[in-house]
Motif scaffolding. Structure first.
Motif, PDB file in Angstrom:
ATOM      1  N   VAL A 120       0.684  -1.207  -0.242  1.00  0.00           N
ATOM      2  CA  VAL A 120       0.130   0.021  -0.113  1.00  0.00           C
ATOM      3  C   VAL A 120       0.798   1.335   0.090  1.00  0.00           C
ATOM      4  O   VAL A 120       1.890   1.335   0.899  1.00  0.00           O
ATOM      5  N   VAL A 121       0.606   2.143  -0.918  1.00  0.00           N
ATOM      6  CA  VAL A 121       1.467   3.492  -0.940  1.00  0.00           C
ATOM      7  C   VAL A 121       0.520   4.488  -0.865  1.00  0.00           C
ATOM      8  O   VAL A 121      -0.506   4.308  -1.269  1.00  0.00           O
ATOM      9  N   LEU A 122       1.103   5.694  -0.390  1.00  0.00           N
ATOM     10  CA  LEU A 122       0.379   7.055  -0.242  1.00  0.00           C
ATOM     11  C   LEU A 122       1.254   7.999  -0.868  1.00  0.00           C
ATOM     12  O   LEU A 122       2.470   7.745  -1.295  1.00  0.00           O
ATOM     13  N   PRO A 123       0.515   9.091  -1.337  1.00  0.00           N
ATOM     14  CA  PRO A 123       1.564  10.307  -1.766  1.00  0.00           C
ATOM     15  C   PRO A 123       2.368  10.644  -0.922  1.00  0.00           C
ATOM     16  O   PRO A 123       2.141  10.694   0.379  1.00  0.00           O
ATOM     17  N   PRO A 124       3.397  11.241  -0.966  1.00  0.00           N
ATOM     18  CA  PRO A 124       4.381  11.864  -0.368  1.00  0.00           C
ATOM     19  C   PRO A 124       4.074  12.658   0.906  1.00  0.00           C
ATOM     20  O   PRO A 124       4.360  12.775   2.224  1.00  0.00           O
ATOM     21  N   GLU A 125       2.947  13.493   0.280  1.00  0.00           N
ATOM     22  CA  GLU A 125       2.600  14.515   1.512  1.00  0.00           C
ATOM     23  C   GLU A 125       1.616  13.911   2.371  1.00  0.00           C
ATOM     24  O   GLU A 125       1.869  14.038   3.570  1.00  0.00           O
ATOM     25  N   ALA A 126       0.883  12.674   1.976  1.00  0.00           N
ATOM     26  CA  ALA A 126       0.198  11.991   3.055  1.00  0.00           C
ATOM     27  C   ALA A 126       1.330  11.117   3.889  1.00  0.00           C
ATOM     28  O   ALA A 126       0.922  10.933   5.126  1.00  0.00           O
ATOM     29  N   GLU A 127       2.189  10.645   3.194  1.00  0.00           N
ATOM     30  CA  GLU A 127       3.054   9.981   3.917  1.00  0.00           C
ATOM     31  C   GLU A 127       4.046  10.445   5.257  1.00  0.00           C
ATOM     32  O   GLU A 127       4.160  10.063   6.237  1.00  0.00           O
ATOM     33  N   ALA A 128       3.937  11.818   4.765  1.00  0.00           N
ATOM     34  CA  ALA A 128       4.703  12.705   5.896  1.00  0.00           C
ATOM     35  C   ALA A 128       3.868  13.173   7.101  1.00  0.00           C
ATOM     36  O   ALA A 128       4.402  13.172   8.063  1.00  0.00           O
ATOM     37  N   GLN A 129       2.585  12.788   6.781  1.00  0.00           N
ATOM     38  CA  GLN A 129       1.592  13.100   8.111  1.00  0.00           C
ATOM     39  C   GLN A 129       1.427  11.773   8.899  1.00  0.00           C
ATOM     40  O   GLN A 129       0.617  11.837   9.652  1.00  0.00           O
ATOM     41  N   MET A 130       2.039  10.581   8.484  1.00  0.00           N
ATOM     42  CA  MET A 130       1.557   9.131   8.847  1.00  0.00           C
ATOM     43  C   MET A 130       2.142   9.348  10.489  1.00  0.00           C
ATOM     44  O   MET A 130       3.272   9.872  10.899  1.00  0.00           O
ATOM     45  N   PRO A 131       1.460   8.988  11.381  1.00  0.00           N
ATOM     46  CA  PRO A 131       1.620   8.702  12.800  1.00  0.00           C
ATOM     47  C   PRO A 131       2.703   7.577  13.220  1.00  0.00           C
ATOM     48  O   PRO A 131       3.283   6.923  12.178  1.00  0.00           O
ATOM     49  N   ARG A 132       3.764   7.934  14.017  1.00  0.00           N
ATOM     50  CA  ARG A 132       4.706   7.274  14.363  1.00  0.00           C
ATOM     51  C   ARG A 132       4.507   5.806  14.959  1.00  0.00           C
ATOM     52  O   ARG A 132       5.040   4.882  14.916  1.00  0.00           O
ATOM     53  N   ASP A 133       3.416   5.872  15.738  1.00  0.00           N
ATOM     54  CA  ASP A 133       3.005   4.558  16.534  1.00  0.00           C
ATOM     55  C   ASP A 133       2.603   3.875  15.472  1.00  0.00           C
ATOM     56  O   ASP A 133       1.777   3.913  14.352  1.00  0.00           O
ATOM     57  N   LYS A 134       3.143   2.382  15.369  1.00  0.00           N
ATOM     58  CA  LYS A 134       2.854   1.361  14.526  1.00  0.00           C
ATOM     59  C   LYS A 134       1.393   0.921  14.194  1.00  0.00           C
ATOM     60  O   LYS A 134       0.884   1.136  13.121  1.00  0.00           O
ATOM     61  N   ALA A 135       0.687   1.043  15.180  1.00  0.00           N
ATOM     62  CA  ALA A 135      -0.739   0.596  15.243  1.00  0.00           C
ATOM     63  C   ALA A 135      -1.531   1.739  14.339  1.00  0.00           C
ATOM     64  O   ALA A 135      -2.328   1.453  13.797  1.00  0.00           O
ATOM     65  N   GLN A 136      -1.111   2.971  14.868  1.00  0.00           N
ATOM     66  CA  GLN A 136      -1.950   4.261  14.267  1.00  0.00           C
ATOM     67  C   GLN A 136      -1.448   4.478  12.979  1.00  0.00           C
ATOM     68  O   GLN A 136      -2.377   4.697  12.076  1.00  0.00           O
ATOM     69  N   ALA A 137      -0.127   4.014  12.705  1.00  0.00           N
ATOM     70  CA  ALA A 137       0.146   4.175  11.224  1.00  0.00           C
ATOM     71  C   ALA A 137      -0.559   3.276  10.328  1.00  0.00           C
ATOM     72  O   ALA A 137      -0.964   3.625   9.131  1.00  0.00           O
ATOM     73  N   LEU A 138      -0.887   1.898  10.802  1.00  0.00           N
ATOM     74  CA  LEU A 138      -1.100   0.997   9.974  1.00  0.00           C
ATOM     75  C   LEU A 138      -2.853   1.242   9.646  1.00  0.00           C
ATOM     76  O   LEU A 138      -3.083   1.452   8.585  1.00  0.00           O
ATOM     77  N   ASP A 139      -3.420   1.684  10.676  1.00  0.00           N
ATOM     78  CA  ASP A 139      -4.930   2.412  10.671  1.00  0.00           C
ATOM     79  C   ASP A 139      -4.962   3.469   9.652  1.00  0.00           C
ATOM     80  O   ASP A 139      -5.750   3.467   8.676  1.00  0.00           O
ATOM     81  N   TYR A 140      -4.000   4.326   9.806  1.00  0.00           N
ATOM     82  CA  TYR A 140      -3.882   5.619   8.805  1.00  0.00           C
ATOM     83  C   TYR A 140      -3.676   5.224   7.559  1.00  0.00           C
ATOM     84  O   TYR A 140      -4.256   5.654   6.473  1.00  0.00           O
TER      85      TYR A 140
END
Length: 187
Positions: A111-131
């Motif tokens: 699963v990939v995101l645009p760079p601007e969305a990736e920059a906003q991804m949470p650091r917490d693994k569970a939250q990042a996966l949900d995001y």
């Protein structure tokens, strides 16, 4: 003025590797999405036929003809019974190949995101996966990457949103990290 350098001529196996990776990607695509990682050994068809003459009975006539006219024609052999691994990186770290294997290919979905969305991804693994899984701009992609021992690489990328054989992006360096990881299995 700087020195002008001529580009190196392409490796004689580049077209054959590209054909093999495309064939693998099409084969995997026929099974649909949400598939596990698949790994393939790549061997020169002529060498495989010399080592195992009975293989000719399992190959189509057009494959035998192509192998007879192209010394780098490749046959892919899917690897079954892969070792259990936590992720792709761990799996590749456990693989090694005998000298009779000329290359290796892998297919994996991401699963990939645009760079601007990736920059906003949470650091917490569970939250990042949900995001990642719920983001409206996410793209599901299938990567098919192949490398030859001391030779070229080839990548094919298909998105679920454009799931058509004529919409597969291709090139030698589209997924450089995976190319490097695959190449390390051949050392």
């Amino acid at each position: 003025m700087g020195r002008v350098t001529e580009p190196l001529p392409p490796h004689p196996a580049t077209a054959d590797l590209a054909d093999a990776v495309r064939e693998i990607e099409h084969h995997v695509a026929a099974a649909g999405w949400d598939a596990p990682v698949r790994v393939f050994a790549l061997v020169r068809t002529q060498a495989a036929l010399e080592a195992e003459p009975g293989l000719a009975d399992q190959l189509h006539d057009d494959v035998l003809a192509a192998a007879g006219s192209a010394p780098w024609h490749l046959t892919s052999i899917e690897q079954e019974g892969l070792p259990a691994a936590a992720d792709l990186e761990a799996l590749l770290a456990e693989l090694s190949w005998p000298a009779s294997v000329d290359g290796v290919a892998v297919t994996v979905e991401r699963v990939v995101l645009p760079p601007e969305a990736e920059a906003q991804m949470p650091r917490d693994k569970a939250q990042a996966l949900d995001y990642l899984l719920t983001h409206p701009d996410r793209q599901d992609v299938r990567l098919a990457v192949g490398v030859l021992r001391d030779g070229p690489s080839w990548c094919a990328v298909r998105t679920r949103a454009n799931d058509s054989d004529d919409q597969v992006g291709q090139g030698p360096h589209l997924v450089p990290g995976l190319v490097a990881a695959l190449r390390s299995t051949l050392d």
